[in-house]
Design a protein around this motif. Sequence first.
Motif, PDB file in Angstrom:
ATOM      1  N   THR A   1       1.617  14.066   1.072  1.00 12.79           N
ATOM      2  CA  THR A   1       2.187  15.011   2.225  1.00 12.79           C
ATOM      3  C   THR A   1       1.519  14.793   3.147  1.00 12.79           C
ATOM      4  O   THR A   1       0.466  13.906   3.496  1.00 12.79           O
ATOM      5  N   GLY A   2       1.986  15.512   4.364  1.00 14.71           N
ATOM      6  CA  GLY A   2       0.870  15.436   5.507  1.00 14.71           C
ATOM      7  C   GLY A   2      -0.174  15.886   5.508  1.00 14.71           C
ATOM      8  O   GLY A   2      -0.475  16.798   4.614  1.00 14.71           O
ATOM      9  N   TRP A   3      -1.276  15.356   6.371  1.00 16.23           N
ATOM     10  CA  TRP A   3      -2.698  15.956   6.327  1.00 16.23           C
ATOM     11  C   TRP A   3      -2.565  17.438   6.850  1.00 16.23           C
ATOM     12  O   TRP A   3      -3.591  18.324   6.489  1.00 16.23           O
ATOM     13  N   ARG A   4      -1.596  18.240   7.100  1.00 15.58           N
ATOM     14  CA  ARG A   4      -1.824  19.431   7.592  1.00 15.58           C
ATOM     15  C   ARG A   4      -1.051  20.649   6.471  1.00 15.58           C
ATOM     16  O   ARG A   4      -1.228  21.611   6.603  1.00 15.58           O
ATOM     17  N   THR A   5      -0.818  19.837   5.289  1.00 14.30           N
ATOM     18  CA  THR A   5      -0.237  20.543   4.405  1.00 14.30           C
ATOM     19  C   THR A   5      -1.245  21.551   3.938  1.00 14.30           C
ATOM     20  O   THR A   5      -2.297  20.925   3.447  1.00 14.30           O
ATOM     21  N   ARG A   6      -0.679  22.722   3.715  1.00 11.17           N
ATOM     22  CA  ARG A   6      -1.796  23.677   3.145  1.00 11.17           C
ATOM     23  C   ARG A   6      -1.616  23.840   1.708  1.00 11.17           C
ATOM     24  O   ARG A   6      -0.721  23.477   1.116  1.00 11.17           O
ATOM     25  N   ARG A   7      -2.908  24.421   1.000  1.00 11.54           N
ATOM     26  CA  ARG A   7      -3.092  24.633  -0.269  1.00 11.54           C
ATOM     27  C   ARG A   7      -3.386  25.771  -0.764  1.00 11.54           C
ATOM     28  O   ARG A   7      -4.328  26.547  -0.250  1.00 11.54           O
ATOM     29  N   THR A   8      -2.721  26.272  -1.850  1.00 12.70           N
ATOM     30  CA  THR A   8      -2.813  27.570  -2.382  1.00 12.70           C
ATOM     31  C   THR A   8      -3.192  27.392  -3.860  1.00 12.70           C
ATOM     32  O   THR A   8      -2.109  27.061  -4.507  1.00 12.70           O
ATOM     33  N   TRP A   9      -4.334  28.024  -4.242  1.00 12.48           N
ATOM     34  CA  TRP A   9      -4.371  27.786  -5.734  1.00 12.48           C
ATOM     35  C   TRP A   9      -4.554  29.310  -6.553  1.00 12.48           C
ATOM     36  O   TRP A   9      -5.448  30.015  -6.140  1.00 12.48           O
ATOM     37  N   LEU A  10      -3.776  29.643  -7.433  1.00 11.44           N
ATOM     38  CA  LEU A  10      -3.742  30.950  -8.195  1.00 11.44           C
ATOM     39  C   LEU A  10      -4.002  30.770  -9.547  1.00 11.44           C
ATOM     40  O   LEU A  10      -3.099  30.669 -10.248  1.00 11.44           O
TER      41      LEU A  10
ATOM     42  N   LYS B   1       0.694  -1.234   0.175  1.00 14.83           N
ATOM     43  CA  LYS B   1      -0.035   0.119  -0.126  1.00 14.83           C
ATOM     44  C   LYS B   1       1.007   1.300  -0.045  1.00 14.83           C
ATOM     45  O   LYS B   1       1.908   1.197   0.736  1.00 14.83           O
ATOM     46  N   VAL B   2       0.415   2.329  -0.586  1.00 10.53           N
ATOM     47  CA  VAL B   2       1.091   3.665  -0.706  1.00 10.53           C
ATOM     48  C   VAL B   2       1.127   4.335   0.417  1.00 10.53           C
ATOM     49  O   VAL B   2       0.075   4.549   0.983  1.00 10.53           O
ATOM     50  N   ARG B   3       2.243   4.789   1.126  1.00 14.91           N
ATOM     51  CA  ARG B   3       2.205   5.529   2.108  1.00 14.91           C
ATOM     52  C   ARG B   3       3.082   6.741   2.122  1.00 14.91           C
ATOM     53  O   ARG B   3       3.843   6.907   1.351  1.00 14.91           O
ATOM     54  N   PRO B   4       2.562   8.235   2.618  1.00 17.29           N
ATOM     55  CA  PRO B   4       3.217   9.220   2.108  1.00 17.29           C
ATOM     56  C   PRO B   4       4.610   9.491   2.508  1.00 17.29           C
ATOM     57  O   PRO B   4       5.072   8.917   3.618  1.00 17.29           O
ATOM     58  N   GLY B   5       5.306  10.285   1.636  1.00 17.34           N
ATOM     59  CA  GLY B   5       6.602  10.217   2.075  1.00 17.34           C
ATOM     60  C   GLY B   5       6.975  11.968   1.932  1.00 17.34           C
ATOM     61  O   GLY B   5       8.145  12.238   2.189  1.00 17.34           O
ATOM     62  N   LEU B   6       6.028  12.821   1.770  1.00 19.02           N
ATOM     63  CA  LEU B   6       6.483  14.180   1.717  1.00 19.02           C
ATOM     64  C   LEU B   6       5.998  15.064   2.848  1.00 19.02           C
ATOM     65  O   LEU B   6       5.575  15.876   2.787  1.00 19.02           O
ATOM     66  N   GLN B   7       6.434  14.348   4.005  1.00 14.23           N
ATOM     67  CA  GLN B   7       5.634  14.984   5.434  1.00 14.23           C
ATOM     68  C   GLN B   7       6.344  16.327   5.360  1.00 14.23           C
ATOM     69  O   GLN B   7       5.629  17.129   6.286  1.00 14.23           O
ATOM     70  N   THR B   8       7.436  16.667   4.952  1.00 11.74           N
ATOM     71  CA  THR B   8       7.952  17.926   5.213  1.00 11.74           C
ATOM     72  C   THR B   8       7.491  19.092   4.432  1.00 11.74           C
ATOM     73  O   THR B   8       7.502  20.219   4.764  1.00 11.74           O
ATOM     74  N   VAL B   9       6.655  18.640   3.389  1.00 12.26           N
ATOM     75  CA  VAL B   9       6.147  19.888   2.429  1.00 12.26           C
ATOM     76  C   VAL B   9       4.998  20.520   3.341  1.00 12.26           C
ATOM     77  O   VAL B   9       3.921  19.706   3.653  1.00 12.26           O
TER      78      VAL B   9
END
Lengths: 161, 195
Positions: free
Chosen positions: B159-168, B116-124
């Motif tokens: 990424t982590g669940w707290r990763t924020r998203r910005t769309w411009l 199963k795929v597990r996240p690896g970009l927790q630092t983002v």
Amino acid sequence: MRFTDLYEDEFDPVLSEAEHVNHLADPSTKPAIARYVDDLRWCRSLVLIYPTWWAGQPAMLKGWIERVWMHGVAWELAAGSARLRPLLRNVRSITVVTTHGSSKWVNALEGEVGKRTVTRVLRSMCSRRCRTRWIALYGIDRSTEAQRQRFLARITRRLGR
Amino acid sequence: MRALLVVSHPSATSYTKAMAAAARRGLERGGHDVEELDLYTMRFQPAMTKAERDAYHGVDPMVDPAVQLSAALVKRADVLVFVYPTWWGGLPAMLKGWLEKTMVPGVAFVFDAENKVRPGLQTVQRIVGISSYGSKRPYVMLVNDNGRRVLLRALRLNTGWRTRRTWLPFYGIDTSTEDERIAFLDRVERAMAAL
């Protein structure tokens, strides 16, 4: 039936600066992709076969769309209009055969990017009555040999209809 | 924070390059460290090769030196900023291929014991997308905004669940005025300075 294997052809998926600058030029000025254009204009059914990567079509196939479905082939702009006019009226059906590493649930969560690209974007350049079919194996990363064999049989059966 | 700009457009005089420059100005003004990958200038090869595919599940899936460089920058980044024109409703093949080749096992995710795929970009901490669209917003919504979904949903699952998203988004560029284009560049710069 006509068959194209983009990897076998060493197709270059990168839309170049020249192609971008001349994107409204006549398709005949782009002989490198003439065969792909001819196939697209010839077919009544289009069958796309690829693995789903990062929720959508692999770069190779996306690049084929960007370079081959060009102005004068897939669409045109009437003078003074901002709306694209579809040109691939010959295409009456599009079938996708694909595998997904993840489950159907994860694909739904991601927003069905590959499917919508076909059913809403590509289809809009084809015949008004163009039908789409989706033949997919979800969760291939965790599948068994028996499941993969059944999927191959399903592809044969469904494309035979 | 460390921000990695990933830019995809074939022409040096394009609006995409102007958006990338505005993003860089804003990030620098905000005191962030900026690294940039300009995929066309690097002559990045977006099609995953047979050798790369064969190595994908192995110990070292990165065969291409441009991918090794990209992955090193991704691993150091707190913010990923993608700047590109939306083509056929989604990411240009160049950028899509960069994702496919860079976001491999060991970088973006790992496979667990059950495959199963597990996240690896927790630092983002944040993913930012800046894109021009030929179409207006209603059409973009109708066709599913597929590029946005790849970056803000599919990539974010890694990424982590707290990763924020910005769309411009800059919709309707084909029918836009010079004033609108200038105003949007200003908006990009301000948004990046305020991250």
